[in-house]
Each structure stands twice: as C-alpha cells, then as structure tokens.
Design a protein around this motif. Structure first.
Motif, mmCIF file in Angstrom:
data_model
loop_
_atom_site.group_PDB
_atom_site.id
_atom_site.type_symbol
_atom_site.label_atom_id
_atom_site.label_comp_id
_atom_site.label_asym_id
_atom_site.label_seq_id
_atom_site.Cartn_x
_atom_site.Cartn_y
_atom_site.Cartn_z
ATOM 1 N N ASN A 331 74.337 35.351 89.425
ATOM 2 C CA ASN A 331 75.330 34.646 90.228
ATOM 3 C C ASN A 331 74.935 34.477 91.689
ATOM 4 N N LEU A 332 73.990 35.281 92.157
ATOM 5 C CA LEU A 332 73.634 35.228 93.567
ATOM 6 C C LEU A 332 73.026 33.897 94.001
ATOM 7 N N PRO A 333 72.128 33.257 93.192
ATOM 8 C CA PRO A 333 71.580 31.972 93.655
ATOM 9 C C PRO A 333 72.638 30.912 93.929
ATOM 10 N N LEU A 334 73.658 30.821 93.065
ATOM 11 C CA LEU A 334 74.712 29.833 93.286
ATOM 12 C C LEU A 334 75.501 30.155 94.549
ATOM 13 N N ALA A 335 75.768 31.454 94.784
ATOM 14 C CA ALA A 335 76.479 31.842 96.001
ATOM 15 C C ALA A 335 75.654 31.542 97.244
ATOM 16 N N VAL A 336 74.342 31.796 97.172
ATOM 17 C CA VAL A 336 73.479 31.519 98.318
ATOM 18 C C VAL A 336 73.420 30.019 98.590
ATOM 19 N N PHE A 337 73.348 29.215 97.531
ATOM 20 C CA PHE A 337 73.352 27.762 97.709
ATOM 21 C C PHE A 337 74.653 27.300 98.353
ATOM 22 N N GLY A 338 75.772 27.840 97.879
ATOM 23 C CA GLY A 338 77.051 27.462 98.465
ATOM 24 C C GLY A 338 77.165 27.856 99.920
ATOM 25 N N LEU A 339 76.726 29.073 100.263
ATOM 26 C CA LEU A 339 76.756 29.518 101.654
ATOM 27 C C LEU A 339 75.832 28.669 102.521
ATOM 28 N N THR A 340 74.653 28.357 101.994
ATOM 29 C CA THR A 340 73.725 27.505 102.745
ATOM 30 C C THR A 340 74.311 26.118 102.967
ATOM 31 N N LEU A 341 75.000 25.595 101.961
ATOM 32 C CA LEU A 341 75.631 24.281 102.099
ATOM 33 C C LEU A 341 76.684 24.296 103.198
ATOM 34 N N ILE A 342 77.495 25.359 103.256
ATOM 35 C CA ILE A 342 78.530 25.442 104.287
ATOM 36 C C ILE A 342 77.899 25.511 105.678
ATOM 37 N N VAL A 343 76.875 26.346 105.817
ATOM 38 C CA VAL A 343 76.225 26.494 107.121
ATOM 39 C C VAL A 343 75.582 25.185 107.568
ATOM 40 N N VAL A 344 74.905 24.498 106.637
ATOM 41 C CA VAL A 344 74.227 23.247 106.993
ATOM 42 C C VAL A 344 75.248 22.176 107.360
ATOM 43 N N MET A 345 76.355 22.098 106.633
ATOM 44 C CA MET A 345 77.348 21.079 106.938
ATOM 45 C C MET A 345 78.011 21.314 108.293
ATOM 46 N N ILE A 346 78.088 22.575 108.720
ATOM 47 C CA ILE A 346 78.661 22.861 110.039
ATOM 48 C C ILE A 346 77.630 22.639 111.141
ATOM 49 N N ALA A 347 76.434 23.158 110.944
ATOM 50 C CA ALA A 347 75.410 23.094 111.993
ATOM 51 C C ALA A 347 74.679 21.764 112.014
ATOM 52 N N ALA A 348 74.430 21.182 110.846
ATOM 53 C CA ALA A 348 73.654 19.939 110.765
ATOM 54 C C ALA A 348 74.257 19.063 109.674
ATOM 55 N N PRO A 349 75.283 18.254 109.996
ATOM 56 C CA PRO A 349 75.921 17.432 108.953
ATOM 57 C C PRO A 349 74.960 16.473 108.259
ATOM 58 N N GLY A 350 73.856 16.116 108.906
ATOM 59 C CA GLY A 350 72.884 15.229 108.284
ATOM 60 C C GLY A 350 71.877 15.929 107.415
ATOM 61 N N GLY A 351 72.043 17.228 107.189
ATOM 62 C CA GLY A 351 71.109 17.972 106.358
ATOM 63 C C GLY A 351 69.873 18.386 107.150
ATOM 64 N N VAL A 352 68.930 18.965 106.423
ATOM 65 C CA VAL A 352 67.701 19.440 107.061
ATOM 66 C C VAL A 352 66.936 18.281 107.687
ATOM 67 N N GLN A 353 66.831 17.158 106.967
ATOM 68 C CA GLN A 353 66.089 16.022 107.501
ATOM 69 C C GLN A 353 66.786 15.428 108.715
ATOM 70 N N GLY A 354 68.115 15.373 108.691
ATOM 71 C CA GLY A 354 68.845 14.902 109.858
ATOM 72 C C GLY A 354 68.665 15.806 111.058
ATOM 73 N N LEU A 355 68.625 17.129 110.830
ATOM 74 C CA LEU A 355 68.390 18.063 111.923
ATOM 75 C C LEU A 355 67.004 17.874 112.520
ATOM 76 N N LEU A 356 66.000 17.678 111.670
ATOM 77 C CA LEU A 356 64.642 17.454 112.172
ATOM 78 C C LEU A 356 64.555 16.161 112.979
ATOM 79 N N ARG A 357 65.269 15.135 112.543
ATOM 80 C CA ARG A 357 65.263 13.890 113.305
ATOM 81 C C ARG A 357 65.899 14.068 114.674
ATOM 82 N N ARG A 358 66.988 14.823 114.731
ATOM 83 C CA ARG A 358 67.638 15.067 116.015
ATOM 84 C C ARG A 358 66.729 15.858 116.942
ATOM 85 N N ILE A 359 66.046 16.866 116.406
ATOM 86 C CA ILE A 359 65.130 17.653 117.227
ATOM 87 C C ILE A 359 63.984 16.782 117.736
ATOM 88 N N GLY A 360 63.447 15.930 116.857
ATOM 89 C CA GLY A 360 62.368 15.048 117.277
ATOM 90 C C GLY A 360 62.804 14.055 118.337
#
Length: 370
Positions: A331-360
C-alpha cells in the motif's frame, strides 16, 4: 588661402546586438526533420548509457521505456484533448495478452526468432486500437464523471474477463511468453537485459517521434481546440466527436505497445499486473510529470519506476513483522504517489516539467543582456 572642405563625421551607431544561434534553415522549416534529429541523438545517448549500466539498471531503463509509451499516449488524451481515462491499465493488458498469445501461437507452429517480435507488437497495437475505438465511441457521448465511470468499468472488466475465460488466458496464473534470447550476432554471452532495453527503447523513441509530430500537426491543433472549447471548435468546422475518438485510438495504441513491451520484459502476463492500481498510477504519473507536455510523460514514466523502488528500500530500513512489512509494501507506493501528487499540485501546478520551465525562464531573465 584655399578653402578646406571638412567632411562631417558619421554618426556613432550602437553595436548591433548579438543574434542568438539559429537552427539551419531546413531544420527550422521541417518539424519532422527536427524531431528525427532529436530522436537519433536521444537514441545514441541511450545506446551509450546501456553500455555502462549493469543488468538490473538496464531492466529498469527498459521498464521506464515501456511505461513511457503508455504515459505519452495518456498525456495526449488527458492533457491535450481533455478526456479523462481511468482504464489505461486495462488497455495495456489488452496489448500484453495479445503479444503473449501471438508469441505462443507462433512458437507452437515452429515460427521462432526475434524477427517475429515486430509482428507480435504490431498485432498488439492493432487489437488495442480496436478496443480504444470502441471505448472512444462511447466516450464521445459522455463527459466528466460519466466518462470516468466508463473507463473505470473497463479497468475492472478486462482483468475479470481474463479470469472468466480461463481456458484461453489461464485465469489468475496468467500466461508465459515465448521470447527468444538475444541474436547470436551480438555474441553468445550478450546480456539479455541490455537487449530488452534496446527493444523497449526503440518502441518508446518511435512512440515519442510519432506523437511529437502528431501534436505539431493540424490534428494536434484540433485536439487542443476541442479541449479548450468544444462549441468554438465545432463552429470553426472541427468534427468534435471524430477528434475525440481519434485521440482515444492513438492513446490506446500507445498503451497497447507499452503493454506488449511489458509482456516481453516480464516474459509473462497475469491480470494482477494490470489492475486498477496501475491505471491510477499512470494517471497520477502524467499529472505529476506535467499534463499537456510529452516531456512530462518522460518524468512520469521515471517516477513509475523510481518511487516504488524507493518505497521498497524504505520498508527495509524499518524493523517490522513479515506480515506488516508485506501490507506496508503493498500500500505504500500508492500512498507515496498520492502524497507526491498533492505536494506537486501545491508547489508546481504545471507538474515537474512546468516547474523546470519556470526555473529556466527565471534563470534566463536574470542573465544580463549583452
């Protein structure tokens, strides 16, 4: 005294700004040639990478390539056409079982060799395209939670069908896949994992090349127009239902190829490998990677392999009973995915690629202009 003519000095002009490096003319004009060049460069880099990795890492790289086929197709469907799918794990199962049945049938008739792999994979893609067309016809009439409900039913029905028709699919035990070893021309002791990585990477690069050109074409513009506003797209002459069905067919073909590659890597298929959890993982992966971008699909495929591996290693650091460790690891992988999804949606709504574009973009703004 003779008059001396004075020539007025030329006005001082500011030095011309340095022009940025531009692509050659034929590359800037041809999207296909530009994508082909990028694909060849990526293939060379990945080939050199497989030469340096150990067998286990090569197998992981092959798994990332197989998942990339599915995440790229799901990105096209969800991010670029706006249709939600919770059943892509089932579409991968269709491709995997088709490849398994084809490989076993050819082996029973004495037709062996690695030259039959393209035939099996192509047949898996075609069958999955047919399944995607059927789902797409229903999806073209549904919206929102109703569309999610239909794809969710597909995710549950396909594994259940493999159990019901056990004389064909061997129920929960699944099927073994007849796969030949690497060609003898590569050497008698050539690592099987490296050969698997080459096959999977070829499939992933071909998928990314075709989808990248599709996104840049008129079909891609129609997909985005339907996603943004169906009424405006219909008024501009776009056949909305046909575009949505086409998106489902292309996405299903990519998922079928990914499932077929997974069958070749594992050399077996079973309904437990393509459960509803896989469909949820795929959807979360494309959201975390970045919807609407094929580069985000790459990050999502990497996360699909990296996060479960990290959670498995973390469970080994905690002293638990065998039963508790097994439940936690399941059950831990699904929980980790869900937690990662929440963190990414708060910190970087555009996902990892959107965050990299903003940094660039921020880094380019900070560089002083010359």
């Amino acid at each position: 005294m003779s008059e001396q003519t004075v020539t007025p000095a030329a006005p001082a002009t500011a030095p011309a700004p340095r022009r940025a490096l531009a692509l050659p003319g034929f590359l800037s004009r041809s999207t296909l040639l530009r994508h082909l060049l990028l694909t060849v460069l990526a293939g060379v880099v990945l080939y050199l990478l497989t030469q340096q990795l150990d067998p286990f890492r090569n197998f992981q790289l092959a798994t990332v390539a197989a998942y990339l086929c599915a995440t790229a197709g799901l990105t096209l469907l969800v991010g670029m056409n706006g249709q939600l799918s919770l059943g892509h794990g089932a579409l991968m199962a269709v491709g995997a079982y088709t490849v398994a049945l084809t490989q076993n049938a050819l082996a029973d008739r004495g037709i062996t060799g690695n030259q039959v792999l393209p035939l099996s994979l192509a047949l898996g893609v075609l069958v999955t395209m047919a399944a995607g067309a059927v789902i797409g016809l229903a999806a073209a009439r549904l919206r929102g939670p109703y569309l999610a409900g239909v794809t969710l039913a597909v995710a549950i029905a396909v594994p259940a069908a493999t159990v019901t028709f056990d004389e064909v699919f061997n129920s929960e035990q699944g099927l073994s896949v007849a796969v030949e070893p690497p060609p003898l021309s590569l050497g008698r002791y050539f690592p099987n994992e490296r050969w698997q990585a080459w096959v999977a990477l070829c499939g992933a690069l071909l998928t990314m090349l075709l989808l990248a050109n599709l996104v840049r074409s008129r079909v891609g513009r129609n997909l985005r127009a339907v996603r943004d506003d169906e009424v405006a797209a219909r008024l501009s002459g776009i056949h909305v239902a046909r575009t949505q069905v086409l998106a489902f067919v292309v996405s299903a073909a990519s998922a079928g190829l990914g499932g077929g590659l997974m069958a070749l890597l594992a050399q077996s298929v079973s309904p437990g490998a393509f459960s509803l959890t896989l469909s949820l993982f795929l959807l979360m992966a494309v959201v975390i990677g970045g919807l609407g971008s094929l580069s985000g699909a790459v990050w999502g495929a990497i996360l699909l392999v990296a996060l479960p591996d990290l959670t498995h290693d973390s469970t080994l650091l905690v002293s638990l009973s065998p039963a508790a460790a097994q439940r936690l690891e399941g059950n831990l992988p699904l929980a980790v995915f869900g937690l990662t999804l929440i963190v990414v949606m708060i910190a970087a709504p555009g996902g990892v690629q959107g965050l990299l574009r903003r940094i660039g973009a921020r880094a380019r703004r900070r560089v002083p202009a010359r």
